[in-house]
Design a protein around this motif. Structure first.
Motif, PDB file in Angstrom:
ATOM      1  N   PHE A  80     -15.308 -78.066   5.489  1.00 44.20           N
ATOM      2  CA  PHE A  80     -16.139 -78.109   6.773  1.00 44.20           C
ATOM      3  C   PHE A  80     -17.476 -78.355   6.445  1.00 44.20           C
ATOM      4  CE2 PHE A  80     -18.644 -76.276  10.333  1.00 44.20           C
ATOM      5  CZ  PHE A  80     -17.986 -76.914  11.416  1.00 44.20           C
ATOM      6  N   PHE A  81     -17.991 -77.523   5.652  1.00 45.09           N
ATOM      7  CA  PHE A  81     -19.725 -77.821   5.376  1.00 45.09           C
ATOM      8  C   PHE A  81     -19.814 -79.070   4.669  1.00 45.09           C
ATOM      9  CE2 PHE A  81     -19.477 -73.014   5.607  1.00 45.09           C
ATOM     10  CZ  PHE A  81     -20.271 -72.978   6.993  1.00 45.09           C
ATOM     11  N   ALA A  82     -18.797 -79.504   3.798  1.00 49.02           N
ATOM     12  CA  ALA A  82     -19.133 -80.861   3.078  1.00 49.02           C
ATOM     13  C   ALA A  82     -19.501 -81.912   4.142  1.00 49.02           C
ATOM     14  CB  ALA A  82     -18.060 -80.936   2.225  1.00 49.02           C
ATOM     15  N   ALA A  83     -18.456 -81.945   5.190  1.00 47.04           N
ATOM     16  CA  ALA A  83     -18.438 -82.828   6.195  1.00 47.04           C
ATOM     17  C   ALA A  83     -19.671 -82.653   7.289  1.00 47.04           C
ATOM     18  CB  ALA A  83     -17.221 -82.768   6.967  1.00 47.04           C
ATOM     19  N   ASN A  84     -20.126 -81.533   7.434  1.00 51.63           N
ATOM     20  CA  ASN A  84     -21.087 -81.237   8.218  1.00 51.63           C
ATOM     21  C   ASN A  84     -22.528 -81.493   7.384  1.00 51.63           C
ATOM     22  OD1 ASN A  84     -22.341 -80.191  10.729  1.00 51.63           O
ATOM     23  ND2 ASN A  84     -23.067 -78.442   9.436  1.00 51.63           N
ATOM     24  N   ALA A  85     -22.506 -81.804   6.102  1.00 54.82           N
ATOM     25  CA  ALA A  85     -23.786 -82.247   5.537  1.00 54.82           C
ATOM     26  C   ALA A  85     -23.779 -83.839   5.137  1.00 54.82           C
ATOM     27  CB  ALA A  85     -23.697 -81.261   4.210  1.00 54.82           C
ATOM     28  N   GLY A  92     -13.533 -91.165   5.799  1.00 51.85           N
ATOM     29  CA  GLY A  92     -13.048 -90.440   4.702  1.00 51.85           C
ATOM     30  C   GLY A  92     -12.562 -89.083   5.093  1.00 51.85           C
ATOM     31  N   LEU A  93     -13.118 -88.544   6.112  1.00 51.32           N
ATOM     32  CA  LEU A  93     -12.695 -87.226   6.593  1.00 51.32           C
ATOM     33  C   LEU A  93     -11.576 -87.150   7.310  1.00 51.32           C
ATOM     34  CD1 LEU A  93     -13.407 -84.137   6.949  1.00 51.32           C
ATOM     35  CD2 LEU A  93     -14.352 -84.813   9.154  1.00 51.32           C
ATOM     36  N   TYR A  94     -11.307 -88.363   8.167  1.00 56.92           N
ATOM     37  CA  TYR A  94     -10.063 -88.501   8.781  1.00 56.92           C
ATOM     38  C   TYR A  94      -8.928 -88.982   8.069  1.00 56.92           C
ATOM     39  CZ  TYR A  94     -11.895 -88.626  13.739  1.00 56.92           C
ATOM     40  OH  TYR A  94     -12.435 -88.232  14.780  1.00 56.92           O
ATOM     41  N   GLY A 134      -9.829 -77.437   7.343  1.00 61.57           N
ATOM     42  CA  GLY A 134     -11.260 -77.722   7.325  1.00 61.57           C
ATOM     43  C   GLY A 134     -11.749 -79.027   7.958  1.00 61.57           C
ATOM     44  N   GLY A 135     -10.671 -80.010   7.717  1.00 59.57           N
ATOM     45  CA  GLY A 135     -10.822 -81.357   8.396  1.00 59.57           C
ATOM     46  C   GLY A 135     -10.909 -81.400   9.855  1.00 59.57           C
ATOM     47  N   ILE A 136      -9.675 -80.932  10.224  1.00 55.49           N
ATOM     48  CA  ILE A 136      -9.402 -80.896  11.682  1.00 55.49           C
ATOM     49  C   ILE A 136     -10.332 -79.879  12.611  1.00 55.49           C
ATOM     50  CG2 ILE A 136      -7.683 -78.841  11.678  1.00 55.49           C
ATOM     51  CD1 ILE A 136      -7.267 -82.001  13.425  1.00 55.49           C
ATOM     52  N   SER A 137     -10.804 -78.842  12.003  1.00 54.26           N
ATOM     53  CA  SER A 137     -11.654 -77.755  12.401  1.00 54.26           C
ATOM     54  C   SER A 137     -13.151 -78.633  12.735  1.00 54.26           C
ATOM     55  CB  SER A 137     -11.972 -76.504  11.636  1.00 54.26           C
ATOM     56  OG  SER A 137     -10.897 -75.761  11.603  1.00 54.26           O
ATOM     57  N   TYR A 138     -13.513 -79.338  11.590  1.00 51.70           N
ATOM     58  CA  TYR A 138     -14.779 -80.241  11.925  1.00 51.70           C
ATOM     59  C   TYR A 138     -14.679 -81.382  13.090  1.00 51.70           C
ATOM     60  CZ  TYR A 138     -18.675 -83.102  11.015  1.00 51.70           C
ATOM     61  OH  TYR A 138     -19.809 -83.716  11.274  1.00 51.70           O
ATOM     62  N   ILE A 139     -13.435 -81.765  13.205  1.00 48.33           N
ATOM     63  CA  ILE A 139     -13.100 -82.661  14.061  1.00 48.33           C
ATOM     64  C   ILE A 139     -13.333 -82.177  15.644  1.00 48.33           C
ATOM     65  CG2 ILE A 139     -11.673 -84.379  15.086  1.00 48.33           C
ATOM     66  CD1 ILE A 139     -10.624 -84.937  12.513  1.00 48.33           C
ATOM     67  N   TYR A 140     -12.620 -81.005  15.642  1.00 48.46           N
ATOM     68  CA  TYR A 140     -12.638 -80.174  17.041  1.00 48.46           C
ATOM     69  C   TYR A 140     -13.902 -79.791  17.245  1.00 48.46           C
ATOM     70  CZ  TYR A 140      -7.527 -80.093  18.336  1.00 48.46           C
ATOM     71  OH  TYR A 140      -6.481 -80.217  18.697  1.00 48.46           O
ATOM     72  N   ALA A 141     -14.720 -79.148  16.197  1.00 48.64           N
ATOM     73  CA  ALA A 141     -15.966 -78.769  16.541  1.00 48.64           C
ATOM     74  C   ALA A 141     -16.929 -79.716  17.151  1.00 48.64           C
ATOM     75  CB  ALA A 141     -16.442 -78.104  15.321  1.00 48.64           C
ATOM     76  N   ASP A 142     -16.908 -80.797  16.272  1.00 48.93           N
ATOM     77  CA  ASP A 142     -17.713 -82.080  16.538  1.00 48.93           C
ATOM     78  C   ASP A 142     -17.309 -82.761  18.133  1.00 48.93           C
ATOM     79  OD1 ASP A 142     -19.751 -84.395  15.729  1.00 48.93           O
ATOM     80  OD2 ASP A 142     -17.787 -85.756  16.190  1.00 48.93           O
ATOM     81  N   ALA A 143     -16.217 -82.672  18.282  1.00 44.24           N
ATOM     82  CA  ALA A 143     -15.975 -82.745  19.775  1.00 44.24           C
ATOM     83  C   ALA A 143     -16.249 -81.973  20.899  1.00 44.24           C
ATOM     84  CB  ALA A 143     -14.540 -83.586  19.920  1.00 44.24           C
ATOM     85  N   PHE A 144     -15.990 -80.773  20.765  1.00 44.00           N
ATOM     86  CA  PHE A 144     -15.814 -79.748  21.708  1.00 44.00           C
ATOM     87  C   PHE A 144     -17.063 -78.784  21.459  1.00 44.00           C
ATOM     88  CE2 PHE A 144     -11.648 -81.217  21.232  1.00 44.00           C
ATOM     89  CZ  PHE A 144     -11.452 -82.068  22.488  1.00 44.00           C
ATOM     90  N   GLY A 145     -17.718 -78.764  20.405  1.00 38.97           N
ATOM     91  CA  GLY A 145     -18.783 -77.658  20.238  1.00 38.97           C
ATOM     92  C   GLY A 145     -18.104 -76.669  19.217  1.00 38.97           C
ATOM     93  N   ASN A 146     -19.175 -76.009  18.360  1.00 41.00           N
ATOM     94  CA  ASN A 146     -18.794 -75.016  17.441  1.00 41.00           C
ATOM     95  C   ASN A 146     -18.257 -73.788  17.761  1.00 41.00           C
ATOM     96  OD1 ASN A 146     -19.799 -76.734  15.222  1.00 41.00           O
ATOM     97  ND2 ASN A 146     -21.867 -76.073  15.281  1.00 41.00           N
ATOM     98  N   GLY A 147     -18.482 -73.438  19.162  1.00 40.06           N
ATOM     99  CA  GLY A 147     -18.094 -72.363  19.659  1.00 40.06           C
ATOM    100  C   GLY A 147     -16.451 -72.316  19.856  1.00 40.06           C
TER     101      GLY A 147
END
Length: 279
Positions: A80-85, A92-94, A134-147
């Motif tokens: 997650f943090f690697a994708a976020n950075a 590549g993440l997908y 980690g990947g799917i969580s980042y995708i969800y967070a990016d689309a719907f917010g980190n909360g």
């Protein structure tokens, strides 16, 4: 032994049990002695009487579950943090997420089909599953917010704790009918998700993250319910394994089964929460 609908814990003779030590001085004791007495069956099945080896305990299962889930969490956080950075580009993440999902599924099938569980496979599965989570969580967070992520994690922990508490406090007895209904429901739900996946390739999916529809809401609610019911089956199956004297190494199988179900529950909650989220 009863069987769980969890694919990891559902194959015949899943538990490797400890051969019971034979005590010849008691073989002739009581009316049940003679041919067919348990000691004879044990000797016929396992060979010559053996010294008792370590048995699986609840503490073993809890410890190994913590190790397995801990590895999933650590790898997921790193991904997650690697994708976020920006260390992992979007495409590549997908790609990594999809590949990790397929490989993790394959690893789960390997473990479920092996008669003797291999801790290395369990840990490998946990690491690969961590990349997917980690990947799917980042995708969800990016689309719907980190909360949405802490809400899904908290929901998973609360649901698992409440399920375990209800199982122990109310002394839930898993009947063969209940087990059959959950198994059929799980297979049917997997079929619905597969159909939805195929339809999504043509833009016609009826269960979509972030899209609040009656079909999507019902499907997600059913998915969460089935995951909870599978936790009950897993608790019961592990309890039976302990009661029947499964060898200590089998605690890895129990930990693996719980990890698979908890990951499923987390994913279902993510999708359910996404329907009520706005970025």
């Amino acid at each position: 032994m009863a069987r769980s609908s969890n694919p990891v814990l559902s194959k015949p003779d899943a538990w490797q049990t400890v051969p019971v030590q034979s005590y010849p001085q008691y073989d002739s004791y009581g009316a049940g002695a003679g041919a067919g007495y348990p000691n004879d069956v044990n000797t016929a099945q396992f060979g010559q009487p053996q010294a008792t080896v370590g048995r699986m305990t609840l503490d073993d299962v809890i410890t190994k579950t913590a190790v397995t889930l801990g590895l999933v969490t650590v790898v997921a956080a790193l991904t997650f943090f690697a994708a976020n950075a920006g260390l992992i580009p979007g495409f590549g993440l997908y790609t990594a997420t999809i590949v990790a999902a397929l490989v993790a599924f394959g690893a789960a099938m390997v473990v479920s089909l092996r008669r003797k569980v291999n801790p290395g496979f369990v840990l490998a599965y946990a690491a690969i599953e961590g990349i997917f989570i980690g990947g799917i969580s980042y995708i969800y967070a990016d689309a719907f917010g980190n909360g949405i992520l802490p809400a899904a994690v908290l929901g998973t922990l609360v649901a698992a704790g409440a399920t375990l508490g209800a199982y122990k406090y109310f002394r839930i007895k898993v009947s063969s009918r209940f087990r059959q209904m959950v198994t059929i429901g799980t297979v049917a739900y997997a079929g619905v998700l597969l159909v939805n996946l195929v339809l999504s390739f043509f833009g016609m999916s009826f269960i979509t993250a972030g899209n609040l529809t009656a079909w999507g809401l019902v499907a997600s609610a059913v998915g969460v319910g089935l995951a909870v019911f599978n936790l009950i089956l897993d608790f019961d199956f592990i309890e039976q394994g302990i009661a029947q004297g499964a060898v200590a190494s089998e605690s890895w199988r129990g930990a693996f089964g719980l990890t698979v179900t908890l990951v499923w529950l987390y994913l279902e909650l993510l999708r359910l929460l996404s329907m009520f989220s706005r970025n």
